[in-house]
Scaffold this active site. Sequence first.
Site, PDB file in Angstrom:
ATOM      1  N   PRO A 131      55.604  31.995  56.032  1.00  0.00           N
ATOM      2  CA  PRO A 131      57.108  32.095  56.431  1.00  0.00           C
ATOM      3  C   PRO A 131      57.931  32.013  55.076  1.00  0.00           C
ATOM      4  O   PRO A 131      57.238  31.833  54.082  1.00  0.00           O
ATOM      5  CB  PRO A 131      57.032  30.368  56.886  1.00  0.00           C
ATOM      6  N   LYS A 132      59.023  32.699  55.183  1.00  0.00           N
ATOM      7  CA  LYS A 132      60.029  32.713  54.431  1.00  0.00           C
ATOM      8  C   LYS A 132      60.620  31.471  54.064  1.00  0.00           C
ATOM      9  O   LYS A 132      61.799  31.422  54.694  1.00  0.00           O
ATOM     10  CB  LYS A 132      60.788  33.876  54.483  1.00  0.00           C
ATOM     11  N   VAL A 133      60.377  30.475  53.310  1.00  0.00           N
ATOM     12  CA  VAL A 133      60.803  29.182  53.285  1.00  0.00           C
ATOM     13  C   VAL A 133      62.128  29.268  52.311  1.00  0.00           C
ATOM     14  O   VAL A 133      62.494  29.861  51.420  1.00  0.00           O
ATOM     15  CB  VAL A 133      60.008  28.015  52.383  1.00  0.00           C
ATOM     16  N   GLY A 286      62.649  33.879  57.768  1.00  0.00           N
ATOM     17  CA  GLY A 286      62.024  34.917  58.071  1.00  0.00           C
ATOM     18  C   GLY A 286      60.580  34.863  57.546  1.00  0.00           C
ATOM     19  O   GLY A 286      60.215  33.769  57.627  1.00  0.00           O
TER      20      GLY A 286
END
Length: 567
Positions: A131-133, A286
């Site tokens: 996950p794009k944190v 994202g």
Amino acid sequence: MNILNLKIIMFLLISNTIVVGGAWATSTCPDWPATRIAVEINALEQQLNKWSAAYHQQGHSPVTDDIYDQLQDKLRVWQSCRGLPDKTESQPIPGKGQFLHPVAHTGLKKLKDETALTRWMAGRKNLWVQPKVDGVAVTLVYHGGKLVQLLSRGNGVKGQNWTEKAPFISAIPQYIANAPALLTLQGELFLLMDGHQQAKSGGVNARSTVAGALMRKSPSPLLAQVGVFIWAWPDGPTTMKEKVALLQVMGFPFTAKYSEPVMSHLDVVQWRQFWFQAPLPFVTDGVVVRQEEEPAGRYWQATPGQWSMAWKYPPLQHIAEVKDIHFTLGRTGKGTVVLEVLPIKIDDKWIRRVNIGSVTRWKQWDIAPGDHITLALAGHGIPRLDNVVWRVHQRNTITAPNWDKFHQLSCFQRLPHGCEPQFLSRLIWLSGPGGLDIGGIGGGFWQELIHHELINDLVGWLLLTPEQIASIPGIGNARAEKIYQQFQRAKQQPFSRWLLALGFPQVVSVDAQWQVVLRRSLSEWATMAGIGQMRAKQIKHFLDHPDVQALADFLSTQKVVGFELTE
């Protein structure tokens, strides 16, 4: 058609359309002189740089990531129109700081769509998705297992020293047993969430909250609610499997839990969709796809590397470029402003026009051609203007027409001069679902009748013959006969529908007659349920207007239901 020609056609189609996280928008070069487009490029570039600096220095930006990314795409289009190279991915990260990172922060290049993802993944192996944190990027530096520095990303080379805040962030281990002598980790400080679903809740301003807590001089209680997601271990283990396992042992569990091996773009698509919908302990925007093989840390630079890519979620806000501004006059004499925008697809709907209401509202928005606005779909898929996010530097003056002479009882005929817009709106209403609901008859047809002077008043179409209708270009004999029969059947529509079609201000009972309606006094109307004094006056003004009475007399001669003379 050979394969080469097919590829060329596909390239041309793709090059004329940009995909912005699920919203499709046409990408045409603006019809501006070279001097103007140079000015606009410079102005937009400067604004994007200011927003980017605010993001990296303060942890927040005046615009959302969605807006920033879409405007950056627009800048690329404009630059390509002038043959300028795309510098957006190679520009250094703006920011400030005094403390040197042991290894530079590279940032991430963003993939536009699934096609770009597939292209990037081709030929690469040992790929993982995470996950794009959405948080604040930092560097953690350990010497002999002890945390000695917590640095903000800054400009990727130097950052601010936040080490004094680290003891208040329980998610950051202050000491790691059996750690390498020198350990440098890069990751994201994020606001811990309880089952956050990105698809439902969006970003909830989490990044700015964390940034604010870190930038306060005194420790904030909020730091206890901050987690850390390690996404880079420069010069660490060569395999991701070993890397995430060791990170978990060292006290960084999130990386192991949210790192998945992928074999194809379809795997990435599935994880991206899953994390977009699933309850997570952090906000995301994202996914990131990264390969195990990466350069030694000494080669990392403060520009996006080629060993990891971001694929963001569909934007919650969609940008459209205003192409032109149209002023329309409604059937009741009220003017509205419609923005014509370069076509943009939101969900499954193509948007080309947006009604923003009155001229006064348009002036308040201060919108000119070339401006960029955010749109959303309201009820029934109707586009709604949300905001103006970028105004062009050169603003052409547009003067709204003077509509003072038009009102609720004007323009039941094509003439006098200036009446055509309101007259056309009356006809569109008459044939639409709020009026007689004549299928297949809309503005285009009525416009042709007006253009060929085949209709002069609101009900003159009842006199048209099939031959006259067929004389309109594009309408053959068969369709003309069908339209003629529809017009004749309209005479049998209920009286109440006819009243509404003519513009009557209130629904009356179906069994009423024109003569009965005409004889009612003002006080009788006012005492009827749901009408009141003000609406009663509007009704009387409508009924007593000579143009309306002339229309009723004509409908009587045509034996339209409810208008027949009674003895």
